[in-house]
Design a protein around this motif. Structure first.
Motif, PDB file in Angstrom:
ATOM      1  N   UNK A   1       1.033  -0.894   0.443  1.00  8.84           N
ATOM      2  CA  UNK A   1       0.260   0.003   0.200  1.00  8.84           C
ATOM      3  C   UNK A   1       1.526   1.250  -0.583  1.00  8.84           C
ATOM      4  N   UNK A   2       2.114   1.134   0.643  1.00  9.81           N
ATOM      5  CA  UNK A   2       3.079   2.373   0.402  1.00  9.81           C
ATOM      6  C   UNK A   2       3.501   2.921  -0.936  1.00  9.81           C
ATOM      7  N   UNK A   3       3.639   2.380  -1.592  1.00 11.34           N
ATOM      8  CA  UNK A   3       3.467   2.332  -3.362  1.00 11.34           C
ATOM      9  C   UNK A   3       2.257   2.916  -4.185  1.00 11.34           C
ATOM     10  N   UNK A   4       1.388   2.466  -3.761  1.00 10.84           N
ATOM     11  CA  UNK A   4      -0.276   2.923  -4.175  1.00 10.84           C
ATOM     12  C   UNK A   4       0.015   4.137  -3.391  1.00 10.84           C
ATOM     13  N   UNK A   5       0.264   4.123  -2.354  1.00 11.47           N
ATOM     14  CA  UNK A   5      -0.188   5.687  -2.224  1.00 11.47           C
ATOM     15  C   UNK A   5       0.310   7.011  -2.697  1.00 11.47           C
ATOM     16  N   UNK A   6       1.792   6.644  -2.521  1.00  9.73           N
ATOM     17  CA  UNK A   6       2.618   7.036  -3.097  1.00  9.73           C
ATOM     18  C   UNK A   6       2.807   7.089  -4.571  1.00  9.73           C
TER      19      UNK A   6
END
Length: 196
Positions: free
Chosen positions: A154-159
């Motif tokens: 989710x860190x990648x999705x969010x950023x």
């Protein structure tokens, strides 16, 4: 589940991307924030902050704040690391995105795309802090495929939401080779066409 969102908002698109990736059924309800549609009494009953995205479940419960929503929706998926410390590192990036990235990169984009400002009219401090965020991401991604190890989270999705559109806010990603690689890989992972 209904997702109340604005397709022009990266924060709203995060929720859509997670649902699409995990094949979660939903109904998208388009909300025009610039017409005050988040300020109606009906909307404010769902979300007193008057913001999108907001999701409403069949049982009447609602949830707001993009990263809280995606954290809830993806809780049992491969988008959240199983290791509790790795999951905490993911959360660290989620909080950082909303505090140290979005207020600069996304705000500059909003001012250029929606308010028609020229890059020369942007607040120099916002531009400086936007580049500082991008430089931090570049430094991290130079030694790691993703934001938490080697697997998309989710860190990648969010950023991804606002980083892939940073150029629309006047940011030049030309010197950010690792970010450019990561954008392409994450877009591919989520089944998104490349950002224009």
């Amino acid at each position: 589940m209904k997702i109340y969102g604005d397709m022009n908002s990266g924060n709203c698109l995060k929720v859509k991307w997670v649902c699409d990736r995990l094949k979660l059924p939903y109904q998208w309800v388009e909300i025009d924030t610039r017409k005050g549609e988040t300020r109606t009494p009906q909307f404010l009953r769902m979300n007193g902050a008057g913001q999108v995205p907001t999701i409403a479940f069949d049982d009447g419960r609602t949830l707001a704040q993009s990263n809280a929503i995606i954290r809830y929706l993806a809780r049992d998926s491969d988008l959240v690391p199983r290791d509790v410390f790795a999951a905490a590192k993911m959360d660290e990036w989620l909080f950082w995105e909303q505090y140290s990235h979005e207020p600069y990169v996304a705000v500059c984009r909003f001012q250029m795309v929606y308010l028609g400002k020229d890059v020369s009219e942007l607040d120099p401090e916002k531009v400086k802090r936007g580049y500082a965020a991008l430089d931090r991401m570049e430094q991290h991604l130079a030694t790691s495929r993703c934001f938490v190890g080697e697997a998309t989270s989710l860190a990648d999705v969010s950023l991804l939401a606002y980083t892939r559109l940073a150029h629309e806010g006047g940011f030049d990603l030309g010197r950010h080779v690792a970010i450019s690689r990561w954008i392409a890989e994450t877009e591919n992972y989520l089944g998104l066409p490349p950002a224009r």
